[in-house]
Design a protein around this motif. Structure first.
Motif, PDB file in Angstrom:
ATOM      1  N   VAL A 125      -9.646   0.546  -0.812  1.00  0.00           N
ATOM      2  CA  VAL A 125      -8.854   1.242  -2.011  1.00  0.00           C
ATOM      3  C   VAL A 125      -9.735   0.659  -3.203  1.00  0.00           C
ATOM      4  CG1 VAL A 125      -6.811   0.764  -3.299  1.00  0.00           C
ATOM      5  CG2 VAL A 125      -6.747   0.746  -0.614  1.00  0.00           C
ATOM      6  N   GLU A 142       0.950  -1.232   0.127  1.00  0.00           N
ATOM      7  CA  GLU A 142       0.115  -0.062   0.104  1.00  0.00           C
ATOM      8  C   GLU A 142       0.771   1.304   0.092  1.00  0.00           C
ATOM      9  OE1 GLU A 142      -3.793  -0.149   2.229  1.00  0.00           O
ATOM     10  OE2 GLU A 142      -3.043  -1.445   3.213  1.00  0.00           O
ATOM     11  N   ARG A 178      -1.290   2.840  -2.999  1.00  0.00           N
ATOM     12  CA  ARG A 178      -2.447   3.418  -2.074  1.00  0.00           C
ATOM     13  C   ARG A 178      -3.824   3.941  -2.514  1.00  0.00           C
ATOM     14  NH1 ARG A 178      -0.843   5.409   2.869  1.00  0.00           N
ATOM     15  NH2 ARG A 178      -2.546   7.070   2.664  1.00  0.00           N
ATOM     16  N   TYR A 179      -3.661   4.099  -3.829  1.00  0.00           N
ATOM     17  CA  TYR A 179      -4.882   4.605  -4.649  1.00  0.00           C
ATOM     18  C   TYR A 179      -5.408   3.610  -5.615  1.00  0.00           C
ATOM     19  CZ  TYR A 179      -2.493   8.548  -2.599  1.00  0.00           C
ATOM     20  OH  TYR A 179      -1.798   9.355  -1.712  1.00  0.00           O
ATOM     21  N   SER A 180      -4.847   2.569  -5.849  1.00  0.00           N
ATOM     22  CA  SER A 180      -5.490   1.402  -6.693  1.00  0.00           C
ATOM     23  C   SER A 180      -4.899   0.031  -6.223  1.00  0.00           C
ATOM     24  CB  SER A 180      -5.021   1.692  -7.964  1.00  0.00           C
ATOM     25  OG  SER A 180      -5.468   0.430  -8.885  1.00  0.00           O
ATOM     26  N   ARG A 181      -5.696  -0.780  -6.037  1.00  0.00           N
ATOM     27  CA  ARG A 181      -4.917  -2.135  -5.579  1.00  0.00           C
ATOM     28  C   ARG A 181      -4.326  -2.762  -6.851  1.00  0.00           C
ATOM     29  NH1 ARG A 181     -10.730  -3.181  -3.860  1.00  0.00           N
ATOM     30  NH2 ARG A 181     -10.916  -4.817  -5.299  1.00  0.00           N
ATOM     31  N   ARG A 187      -8.587   7.194  -1.108  1.00  0.00           N
ATOM     32  CA  ARG A 187      -8.599   6.065  -0.102  1.00  0.00           C
ATOM     33  C   ARG A 187     -10.085   6.176   0.858  1.00  0.00           C
ATOM     34  NH1 ARG A 187      -4.102   2.726   1.095  1.00  0.00           N
ATOM     35  NH2 ARG A 187      -4.537   2.733   3.223  1.00  0.00           N
TER      36      ARG A 187
END
Length: 268
Positions: A249, A174, A179-182, A257
């Motif tokens: 996420v 992450e 952190r903003y897309s898996r 998030r």
């Protein structure tokens, strides 16, 4: 647009994926499949720019982007394959197929050859465009391609760095773009194929077929062989820890998030 180059591309891609099947059966490492696929699409795409009759500057630009994409992705997957175990997505497929794994894998890879043909077709249509180069659509295409290549390179580097950190074996990445897309690497991979319709769209009747490339990549990555099997593996290996990440996420498109307060609000 002539038919004979398309026949050559189709035969080449089918042969390349047949070779990938043979190498996987011999080595037991499915990572080589995606390595060969990336190189096969790259070689097919470069050949498409050389056989096309469009504007020379646009053909050269498309060739450079395809070469960069292919070499970067193939080298990244190849290096990962040399130092790691079986790709979890292919491992799951092979386990589900059981005794039929060999021939079902062969059919699956021929389907990948068809998918690769759609991508090479988009490249060919972009290279066939004989309109004035560096118009507004070309500028958009170049920006999209550069953002996609830089974004995917950064995402892969961040994941590789995380995998070397303590606790990575049971943790979930992450950091940075993750952190903003898996799956930011999948997002930028899809974004790269969005550049070719911008290169291709002109007065040519068949240029709209280039839209099939990003449409197909989105479907494959989000619905078929990208996110679904990988997230099944993550749920088996990380359990509730990954379920928590799924809640806060976005899966594909980068976005903000969700905070603990937002999650509690959705629960109530």
């Amino acid at each position: 647009m002539e038919a004979y180059p398309l026949i050559i591309f189709a035969l080449w891609l089918s042969l390349a994926m047949t070779s990938a099947w043979a190498i996987q059966r011999a080595t037991g490492r499915s990572g080589w499949i995606d390595t060969i696929w990336s190189l096969a699409v790259g070689i097919g795409g470069i050949s498409a720019t050389l056989l096309a009759d469009g504007n020379f500057d646009r053909r050269l630009t498309v060739l450079l982007f395809v070469a960069l994409w292919s070499l970067r992705l193939a080298s990244h997957i190849g290096a990962r394959t040399r130092r790691s175990k079986e790709d979890p997505r292919y491992a799951q497929f092979l386990q589900e197929w059981g005794e039929q794994a060999a021939w079902r894998l062969f059919i699956f890879l021929q389907a990948q050859a068809i998918a690769a043909f759609i991508l090479v077709l988009a490249i060919y249509l972009a290279a066939e465009n004989d309109a004035y180069f560096l118009g507004p659509l070309d500028v958009i295409a170049i920006i999209v391609a550069l953002v996609a290549l830089c974004g995917e390179t950064l995402a892969d580097a961040q994941l590789a760095r995380f995998r070397k950190s303590p606790g990575a074996g049971t943790g979930i990445c992450e950091v940075g773009l993750w952190r903003y897309s898996r799956h930011p690497n999948y997002f930028f991979e899809w974004l790269f194929w969005c550049c070719f319709p911008f290169f291709a769209l002109s007065q040519a009747v068949l240029s709209w077929l280039s839209l099939l490339a990003p449409m197909m990549m989105y479907w494959l990555l989000v619905r078929v062989s990208g996110i679904p099997p990988l997230e099944e593996y993550m749920l088996r290996s990380r359990g509730d820890k990954f379920r928590a990440v799924q809640k806060r996420v976005n899966a594909f498109f980068p976005g903000p998030r969700k905070s603990v307060t937002q999650l509690h609000g959705e629960t109530w």
